[in-house]
Scaffold this active site. Structure first.
Site, PDB file in Angstrom:
ATOM      1  N   ASP A 218      -0.290   2.919   1.171  1.00 47.50           N
ATOM      2  CA  ASP A 218      -0.839   3.230  -0.214  1.00 47.50           C
ATOM      3  C   ASP A 218      -1.331   4.578  -0.357  1.00 47.50           C
ATOM      4  OD1 ASP A 218      -0.815   1.885  -2.945  1.00 47.50           O
ATOM      5  OD2 ASP A 218      -3.283   2.474  -2.521  1.00 47.50           O
ATOM      6  N   GLU A 277       4.129   5.220   0.872  1.00 45.55           N
ATOM      7  CA  GLU A 277       4.353   5.432  -0.642  1.00 45.55           C
ATOM      8  C   GLU A 277       3.824   6.863  -1.201  1.00 45.55           C
ATOM      9  OE1 GLU A 277       2.464   4.197  -4.791  1.00 45.55           O
ATOM     10  OE2 GLU A 277       1.133   4.640  -3.272  1.00 45.55           O
TER      11      GLU A 277
HETATM   12  C1  NOJ Z   1       0.184   2.236  -5.507  1.00 49.66           C
HETATM   13  C2  NOJ Z   1       0.197   0.613  -5.745  1.00 49.66           C
HETATM   14  O1  NOJ Z   1       1.253   0.439  -5.659  1.00 49.66           O
HETATM   15  C3  NOJ Z   1      -0.565   0.489  -7.103  1.00 49.66           C
HETATM   16  O2  NOJ Z   1      -0.209  -0.691  -7.375  1.00 49.66           O
HETATM   17  C4  NOJ Z   1      -1.997   0.818  -6.851  1.00 49.66           C
HETATM   18  O3  NOJ Z   1      -2.520   0.648  -8.236  1.00 49.66           O
HETATM   19  C5  NOJ Z   1      -1.980   2.237  -6.666  1.00 49.66           C
HETATM   20  N1  NOJ Z   1      -1.420   2.828  -5.438  1.00 49.66           N
HETATM   21  C6  NOJ Z   1      -3.533   2.501  -6.341  1.00 49.66           C
HETATM   22  O4  NOJ Z   1      -4.013   1.790  -5.123  1.00 49.66           O
END
Ligand code: NOJ
Length: 536
Positions: A218, A277
């Site tokens: 993440d 991500e």
């Molecule tokens: C990306 C995640 O996919 C999202 O759902 C989240 O709110 C943010 N990162 C913060 O962790």
């Protein structure tokens, strides 16, 4: 428990992989948003046992792996992306033995399991942050605590804004401020502190020892902030899908963290993988996350953001392939996830969503499928305000908050809510007309989107020209305006993005199409908003 034997079984079970050491290079990975997938206990929230019970759906769909969104102990201020204990399962979702059972059951079906890791921030309920709030100065060093600016320090330390709206700083009782790029309940960790890196290495080992096959990282672009936390200046604030350079995203320092994680992953039998991500401005910047000694995959959000336009699609495809090839990595395609409007709605029709899916699954590299896209689910745009949970919606007085409409629990069977999601209700209301979209309703219907995905994934396993980045080049052939035509070894793909049918030379024998095609063997009348796969 031992998972070595499972790893060996999986390597031989994966007919899709170009080589047993590179299963991830062309894997199709299904994203399970745990709270909305399947509920086993009737509390209206999906859980790990629910996922395990529904694994046969994923095996039959034909995916290679499953990514589970966070199920760790969390106050759920941001759907579990606010983790209070990285080594424990939230009772909402089950317990550790459910996680263990799920990993084993998935492996027995030849499915790998990827779990989320959330290293940019913890929950405000994490023991470290509670100690920091209690005034322990050493505990505060693990986060970004700073004095404010202006008279009495009443202004935040800089001008950064939270991705969810409002300032990225919150003031605590003694007058200092802490940084949170997301909600105030998600304080950012300071990765300069050696205990932070050591703790996450230990967390990764915990889940690797339990047998998981990798991690979705993440905010993989956010852990390191520019020295001195400089102001951005007016007009250039954060968004999840930001395109401009920012002092808290995509700093070069994050790559040292990913290198250390790669070494850790490589120390396990596998391969175990990491997928980034990372919302970064260009394909070249994204490719840096998948250099040979870094993570294995990085979601291609430029592809996800691409409009329904043949020229734009071809440009993104070419630039993405070139950028990842320059570092020897495959591209990781994605159309939807739990943070964006479902692509059926973004593209404006089911026809386009089906065509986009066939395009994505024809491209060389791996692909992520977000739960429900195989059913052709639309975004639910009319959720009542009181049902919404997205912190972005709550923090911007309803102005934003696009993220609940793609998180509505799945319809499995039956003609009224909760459509077999569980024995109780569903935590977000499901539309009254989703019965025809359920897994049961679509199974066996040759025109359904579910059967289209099943057929596509079966063909992907059979034809190396589909998917495998190692099978040979992708070559574009001349095509009329609004049409894409490319070949790969033994395979061709045609896509018509126009609103009218278009006549093309038939590149071979049609093997799958998002809409019925009419061909006499020499020419084809390619329907509007459609994509066809050809054996050549
Ligand atoms: C990306 C995640 O996919 C999202 O759902 C989240 O709110 C943010 N990162 C913060 O962790």
């Amino acid at each position: 428990m031992t998972h070595e034997s499972t790893a060996v079984q999986l390597a031989s079970a994966s007919s899709n992989a170009a080589a047993s050491t590179g299963w991830w290079r062309d894997a199709v990975i299904y994203q399970v948003y745990v709270r909305s997938f399947a509920d086993s206990d009737g509390d209206g929230v999906g859980d790990l046992r629910g996922v395990r019970e529904r694994l046969p759906h994923l095996a039959r769909l034909g995916v290679d792996a499953v990514w589970l969104t966070p199920f760790y102990v969390s106050p759920q201020a941001d759907g579990g992306y606010d983790v209070a204990d990285y080594r424990a399962v939230d009772p909402l979702f089950g317990d550790l033995s459910d996680a263990d059972d799920l990993v084993r059951a998935a492996h027995a079906l030849g499915l790998r399991i990827i779990v989320d890791v959330v290293p940019n921030h913890t929950s405000e309920q994490h023991a470290w942050f509670r100690a920091a709030l209690a005034g322990d100065p050493r505990a505060r060093e693990r986060y970004h605590f700073h004095p404010g600016r202006g008279p009495g320090g009443a202004q935040p330390p800089n001008d950064w804004e939270s991705v969810f709206g409002g300032p990225a700083w919150t003031r605590v009782e003694d007058g200092s401020w802490y940084l949170h790029l997301f909600a105030p309940e998600q304080p950012d960790l300071d990765w300069e502190h050696p205990e932070v890196a050591a703790e996450f290495a230990s967390v990764l080992r915990f889940w690797l020892d339990l047998g998981v096959d990798g991690f979705r990282v993440d905010v993989a672009h956010g852990m390191v902030k520019a020295p001195g936390l400089p102001d951005i200046g007016r007009g250039a604030q954060a968004t999840l899908i930001g395109a401009q350079p920012l002092p808290f995203f995509d700093q070069d320092g994050v790559h040292a963290i990913h290198r250390s994680w790669r070494r850790l992953l490589d120390s396990y039998e596998g391969p175990r993988i990491g997928v980034a991500e990372a919302w970064v401005p260009t394909s070249e910047r994204l490719a840096r996350y998948v250099r040979p000694d870094e993570l294995h995959q990085a979601f291609n959000f430029r592809f996800l953001n691409c409009p329904w336009d043949a020229v734009a699609l071809r440009t993104v495809i070419d630039e993405s392939l070139a950028a990842t090839a320059s570092v020897g990595a495959p591209t990781t395609w994605v159309l939807s996830n739990h943070d964006v409007v479902r692509h059926r709605t973004r593209y404006g029709s089911l026809a386009r969503a089906r065509a986009a899916a066939l395009l994505m699954l024809a491209l060389p590299g791996s692909a992520y499928v977000y739960q429900g896209e195989e059913l052709g689910l639309p975004e639910v745009a009319d959720l009542p305000a009181e049902a919404r949970r997205d912190p972005a919606f709550l923090r911007t007085a309803g102005q934003d908050g696009l993220r609940d409409g793609c998180r509505v629990p799945l319809p499995w069977t039956g003609d009224r809510p909760p459509y077999g999601f569980g024995p109780g209700g569903a935590w977000l209301p499901q539309p009254a007309d989703w019965g025809g979209l359920s897994v049961a309703a679509q199974t066996g219907d040759p025109h359904s989107t579910l059967e289209l995905y099943r057929a596509a994934l079966e063909l992907r396993r059979a034809l190396p020209g589909l998917g495998s980045p190692d099978a040979g080049p992708l070559a574009w052939l001349p095509a009329p305006e609004g049409v894409l035509l490319f070949t790969r070894p033994g395979f061709a793909c045609t896509l018509n993005s126009r609103a009218t049918a278009v006549e093309l030379p038939a590149p071979g024998r049609p093997v799958l199409s998002s809409a019925p095609v009419d061909t006499d063997g020499r020419t084809v009348l390619q329907p509007p908003d459609s994509c066809t796969w050809w054996a050549i």
